[in-house]
Scaffold this motif. Structure first.
Motif, PDB file in Angstrom:
ATOM      1  N   VAL A 107      40.587  28.556  44.283  1.00  0.00           N
ATOM      2  CA  VAL A 107      41.955  28.610  44.808  1.00  0.00           C
ATOM      3  C   VAL A 107      42.784  29.612  44.004  1.00  0.00           C
ATOM      4  N   VAL A 108      42.679  29.565  42.686  1.00  0.00           N
ATOM      5  CA  VAL A 108      43.433  30.485  41.831  1.00  0.00           C
ATOM      6  C   VAL A 108      43.018  31.932  42.114  1.00  0.00           C
ATOM      7  N   ARG A 109      41.738  32.170  42.305  1.00  0.00           N
ATOM      8  CA  ARG A 109      41.249  33.519  42.609  1.00  0.00           C
ATOM      9  C   ARG A 109      41.878  34.032  43.914  1.00  0.00           C
ATOM     10  N   ARG A 110      41.950  33.164  44.934  1.00  0.00           N
ATOM     11  CA  ARG A 110      42.562  33.573  46.208  1.00  0.00           C
ATOM     12  C   ARG A 110      44.047  33.865  46.043  1.00  0.00           C
ATOM     13  N   VAL A 111      44.745  33.051  45.253  1.00  0.00           N
ATOM     14  CA  VAL A 111      46.175  33.287  45.024  1.00  0.00           C
ATOM     15  C   VAL A 111      46.374  34.592  44.265  1.00  0.00           C
TER      16      VAL A 111
END
Length: 170
Positions: free
Chosen positions: A140-144
Motif C-alpha cells: 500500500v505504501v509503495r502505491r501511495v
C-alpha cells in the motif's frame, strides 16, 4: 402548541485516534454523539449546524507539507485529502486513492513527520493487530509513493527501518 424537546448531542474531543476510540466506547450508550479531534472542529460543526443542513458538509482534511514550493511569493503548497471523494490533491492536480491508500495516507498526513509504528498503522487502517510479514502494508505504501510521484508532490513517505513510516517533505 407543545414544546418538543430538542434531541441531545454529546460532543467528545480527542486529539489522537486512541482517545477518539475510547470516547466512542464511553459515549456508545448516548443517543447521539460526535467525536472530533479539536475544539475548533467542534465549533465548526456547531456553526454549520446553526447555519442549516446545507452547511453540514465536512471539509477535506488538509495539512501544509512544504512552505517553499517556489522562490516567488505564492502561498505554501498543500497536500490535501478529500475523504468524501477519496482523492489526493497537490497544487492543481489530483489523483484517486483506494480505500486502503486513503486510510494509510490519512494517518500519515494527520501527523506529518511523526513516525507511525507498523502496529499502530495496522490497528488504525486494518482494524486488527495482526502484522504477519507486513508485505501488504509495504505494498500500500509503495502505491501511495507512486501516486505522490505522479503528482510531483514534494512530500514522500519515509520508512523507519524496523519501526514504521512517516510523511516528510522531500
Amino acid at each position: 402548541m407543545t414544546d418538543v424537546p430538542a434531541p441531545s448531542l454529546a460532543i467528545g474531543i480527542g486529539s489522537s485516534p486512541a482517545e477518539r476510540r475510547q470516547l466512542a466506547q464511553l459515549l456508545g450508550g448516548t443517543e447521539a454523539f460526535l467525536i472530533v479531534s479539536s475544539a475548533e472542529q467542534a465549533r465548526k460543526f456547531l456553526d454549520a449546524a446553526a447555519a442549516g443542513p446545507a452547511a453540514m458538509v465536512a471539509p477535506p482534511v488538509e495539512t501544509v507539507i512544504d512552505a517553499t514550493v517556489s522562490d516567488d511569493d505564492r502561498p505554501p503548497a498543500t497536500l490535501r485529502i478529500d475523504s468524501d471523494r477519496r482523492v489526493l490533491h497537490w497544487l492543481d492536480r489530483e489523483i484517486e486513492l483506494t480505500p486502503l491508500e486513503h486510510d494509510v495516507l490519512l494517518c500519515l498526513v494527520g501527523a506529518p513527520g511523526q513516525v507511525w509504528t507498523y502496529e499502530r498503522l495496522h490497528v488504525e487502517v486494518w482494524g486488527n493487530q495482526h502484522l504477519g510479514r507486513g508485505s501488504h502494508m509495504h505494498s500500500v505504501v509503495r502505491r501511495v509513493r507512486r501516486k505522490l510521484a505522479r503528482l510531483d508532490a514534494t512530500a514522500t513517505i519515509q520508512a523507519v527501518r524496523g519501526v514504521g513510516f512517516r510523511l516528510a517533505a522531500a
